[in-house]
Scaffold this active site. Structure first.
Site, PDB file in Angstrom:
ATOM      1  N   CYS A  85      46.843  39.936  34.559  1.00 48.79           N
ATOM      2  CA  CYS A  85      47.441  40.797  34.569  1.00 48.79           C
ATOM      3  C   CYS A  85      47.937  41.203  32.859  1.00 48.79           C
ATOM      4  CB  CYS A  85      48.807  41.020  35.131  1.00 48.79           C
ATOM      5  SG  CYS A  85      49.551  42.427  35.787  1.00 48.79           S
ATOM      6  N   HIS A 189      45.544  40.157  40.102  1.00 50.60           N
ATOM      7  CA  HIS A 189      46.439  39.036  40.318  1.00 50.60           C
ATOM      8  C   HIS A 189      45.481  38.134  41.283  1.00 50.60           C
ATOM      9  CE1 HIS A 189      50.325  40.041  38.665  1.00 50.60           C
ATOM     10  NE2 HIS A 189      50.056  41.301  38.991  1.00 50.60           N
ATOM     11  N   GLU A 191      46.531  35.357  41.972  1.00 42.32           N
ATOM     12  CA  GLU A 191      47.281  34.242  42.961  1.00 42.32           C
ATOM     13  C   GLU A 191      47.699  35.078  44.036  1.00 42.32           C
ATOM     14  OE1 GLU A 191      49.877  36.679  39.943  1.00 42.32           O
ATOM     15  OE2 GLU A 191      47.799  35.629  39.982  1.00 42.32           O
TER      16      GLU A 191
END
Length: 209
Positions: A85, A189, A191
């Site tokens: 990001c 992202h 994650e």
């Protein structure tokens, strides 16, 4: 012996979720660190980031010796690097969010506000979207086609199209990933991207650029 992964701690909001995702992907030794010495000794480097380009830039540059350590590790030793990001956006020459702010300059280009060319398109670009490979993704097989989670109002515009590894569509094409040599950055992202994101991180842990 497990490879040491330096996860740079400069106050990024997604730091601990990235840590947990790296562990889920199989990482054994992840050092959440603001210590330049640990960065110099790491075998892989991950730079997370959420929020405004300028604020993230200020915090990262405020850590004594950190930029020199990153350049030594990534540019000189060619340690595998992943930016996430804003951590990806900081690879640019400069970001234009709330003024002009100098980036790392590792991949030429600028970070611009997403233009609303369609009134039905919302900014920020938020939620799940497709990631499609470009003809220039080359040997950077970290990036695969799939669906990832995005959250951003600004986007990276590289100078050289060969640095663009993947694109997404949000009222027009937006860069989803950049890659050059041992450096990869993703706008989405991993994650938060469930199986797709964990698979990407698993490939990063095994990557030998």
């Amino acid at each position: 012996m497990a490879e040491a992964i330096a996860l740079i701690d400069y106050g990024a909001g997604n730091l601990h979720s990235v840590y947990n995702a790296l562990k889920a992907a199989g990482a054994q030794h992840v050092a959440v660190t603001a210590d330049p010495k640990l960065v110099r000794g790491a075998k892989r480097v991950v730079l997370p980031g959420v929020g405004a380009f300028g604020a993230c830039r200020k915090e990262l540059w405020s850590i004594p010796g950190m930029i020199d350590a990153l350049e030594e590790s990534v540019l000189q030793k060619r340690v595998p690097f992943l930016g996430i990001c804003v951590g990806m956006q900081l690879l640019a020459d400069r970001g234009l969010e709330h003024g002009s702010h100098k980036g790392l300059g590792w991949i030429g280009g600028e970070v611009h506000l997403i233009e609303r060319t369609d009134p039905h398109i919302r900014v920020p670009h938020m939620g799940w979207n497709d990631v499609g490979l470009t003809p220039h993704h080359g040997d950077h097989d970290l990036i695969d086609e799939g669906e990832a989670y995005f959250l951003h109002s600004y986007h990276f515009v590289p100078e050289d199209g060969h640095d663009i590894a993947a694109m997404t569509d949000h009222g027009g094409g937006l860069v989803a990933a950049v890659a050059r040599d041992n450096i990869v950055g993703v706008q989405f992202h991993p994650e938060k991207s469930q199986a797709y994101g964990i698979d990407l991180l698993r490939r990063f842990l095994e990557w030998r650029p």
